[in-house]
Design an enzyme around this catalytic site. Sequence first.
Site, PDB file in Angstrom:
ATOM      1  N   ASP A  51       0.439  -1.493  -0.212  1.00  0.00           N
ATOM      2  CA  ASP A  51      -0.150  -0.070   0.203  1.00  0.00           C
ATOM      3  C   ASP A  51       0.460   1.217   0.055  1.00  0.00           C
ATOM      4  O   ASP A  51       0.494   1.800  -0.286  1.00  0.00           O
ATOM      5  CB  ASP A  51      -0.994   0.034   1.576  1.00  0.00           C
ATOM      6  CG  ASP A  51      -1.525  -0.669   1.858  1.00  0.00           C
ATOM      7  OD1 ASP A  51      -2.406  -1.847  -0.300  1.00  0.00           O
ATOM      8  OD2 ASP A  51      -3.089  -1.455   2.171  1.00  0.00           O
TER       9      ASP A  51
ATOM     10  N   ASP B 289      22.050 -16.791   6.083  1.00  0.00           N
ATOM     11  CA  ASP B 289      21.325 -18.243   6.757  1.00  0.00           C
ATOM     12  C   ASP B 289      21.583 -19.328   6.081  1.00  0.00           C
ATOM     13  O   ASP B 289      21.146 -20.438   6.995  1.00  0.00           O
ATOM     14  CB  ASP B 289      20.373 -17.842   6.514  1.00  0.00           C
ATOM     15  CG  ASP B 289      19.296 -16.290   7.960  1.00  0.00           C
ATOM     16  OD1 ASP B 289      19.777 -16.488   9.334  1.00  0.00           O
ATOM     17  OD2 ASP B 289      18.982 -15.529   7.631  1.00  0.00           O
TER      18      ASP B 289
ATOM     19  N   GLU C  59      16.598 -19.899   2.921  1.00  0.00           N
ATOM     20  CA  GLU C  59      17.606 -19.533   3.576  1.00  0.00           C
ATOM     21  C   GLU C  59      17.025 -20.577   5.219  1.00  0.00           C
ATOM     22  O   GLU C  59      18.226 -20.295   5.635  1.00  0.00           O
ATOM     23  CB  GLU C  59      17.657 -17.903   3.503  1.00  0.00           C
ATOM     24  CG  GLU C  59      16.624 -17.546   4.541  1.00  0.00           C
ATOM     25  CD  GLU C  59      16.626 -15.848   4.945  1.00  0.00           C
ATOM     26  OE1 GLU C  59      17.872 -15.511   4.707  1.00  0.00           O
ATOM     27  OE2 GLU C  59      15.938 -15.453   5.605  1.00  0.00           O
TER      28      GLU C  59
HETATM   29  C1  3PY Z   1      20.669 -14.334   4.356  1.00  0.00           C
HETATM   30  O1  3PY Z   1      22.173 -13.876   3.165  1.00  0.00           O
HETATM   31  O2  3PY Z   1      20.999 -14.375   4.855  1.00  0.00           O
HETATM   32  C2  3PY Z   1      20.164 -12.670   4.157  1.00  0.00           C
HETATM   33  O3  3PY Z   1      18.960 -13.154   4.883  1.00  0.00           O
HETATM   34  C3  3PY Z   1      20.896 -11.626   3.157  1.00  0.00           C
HETATM   35  O4  3PY Z   1      20.539 -10.286   3.377  1.00  0.00           O
HETATM   36 MG    MG Z   2      18.813 -14.131   6.184  1.00  0.00          MG
END
Ligand code: 3PY
Ligand code: MG
Length: 257
Positions: free
Chosen positions: A85, A176, A150
Site C-alpha cells: 500500500d 542464513d 535460507e
Molecule cells: C542472508 O544472506 O541470509 C540474507 O538474508 C541476506 O540479506
Molecule cells: Mg537471511
Amino acid sequence: MTSHRLLDIFRAGRTAVAGWISLDSAYAAELAGCSGFDAVVIDCQHGMAGHAQMLAMLQALSHTPAVPLVRVSQNNLAEINRALDAGAWGVICPLVNTAAEALAFGRACRYPLDGAAGDRSFGPARGLLVGGADYPQQANAAILALAMIETQAGLDAVDAIAAVPQIDGLFIGPSDLGIALGLGPGASHEHPVLATAIRRIQQACAAAGKVAGIWCGSAEMARAMQAQGFQLVVPGHDAIWLKAEIARRLAVLRAAG
Ligand code: 3PY
Ligand code: MG
C-alpha cells in the site's frame, strides 16, 4: 501500470542488479535509486527502517528509475499489505520454509480479483499514486512476490515452494543458508556445500519458470552469480559500501603518514 523495469528485464532474459538499503534514510534510498540500479530493496528485516522511514524511502525512490522493493521482517499479511500500500512494487519475504508458508506469502501479495486466489486487503493508498488509476486491475500481475530460501526446511521444500502459483521467484539468503548447512557465518558461495545448494535452488526456479535471485556480499560474487544465470543479484548493501569506502580512504591517508 502493466509492467515495470524489473518485469521487462526478466522477460528479456537479462539480469537485474538491485541496491539494498539498510540505513533508515530516504536520502540513502534516493542516492541508490539515482545511481543506476534497476531496483532498490528497503530492508525492514535486518535494516534499520520502521514503517515511517520505509514510507519516506519509498517516496524518495518514486522519482528515481529504480523499482522499489521491500524486504519485510516476517511473513505477515498486515506487514506485507502495508509495504504494498505504501508503493512497493514487490516484496521479499524472509525464511520461507514450506509451500504453505509460500502460499500465505503469495496470497498476501494478490487481490482476490478476477478469480485470483489472494488475501490482499483493498486500500492501495500510494499504489494509486505510483501506479495510476488502474493500479487495482494491474497490481496482481505487476507485484513481485519473492520467497527467500535460507533454511534447511526451505531447501528441502524448494520445488514445492517454487511451484506455488502466487510466487514469482525465489531469493537466496546465502548467509542464513550457510549457517543452516553447518558452515557457520560468512561461508563462501564457492564452498562446495553452499554452491550445491545454490545450484539446487536455481534449478528449482528454472523447472518452475520462476525468477532466481540471490543476495551477494560483493560485486565479485554478484558477477559470478550473474554468469551462473541468476536473474536478480544484489551486490551488498549501503552499510557495507559505506564502511568499505571509509576504510579505503582512511588507508590512503594513514599510509601517507
Ligand atoms: C542472508 O544472506 O541470509 C540474507 O538474508 C541476506 O540479506
Ligand atoms: Mg537471511
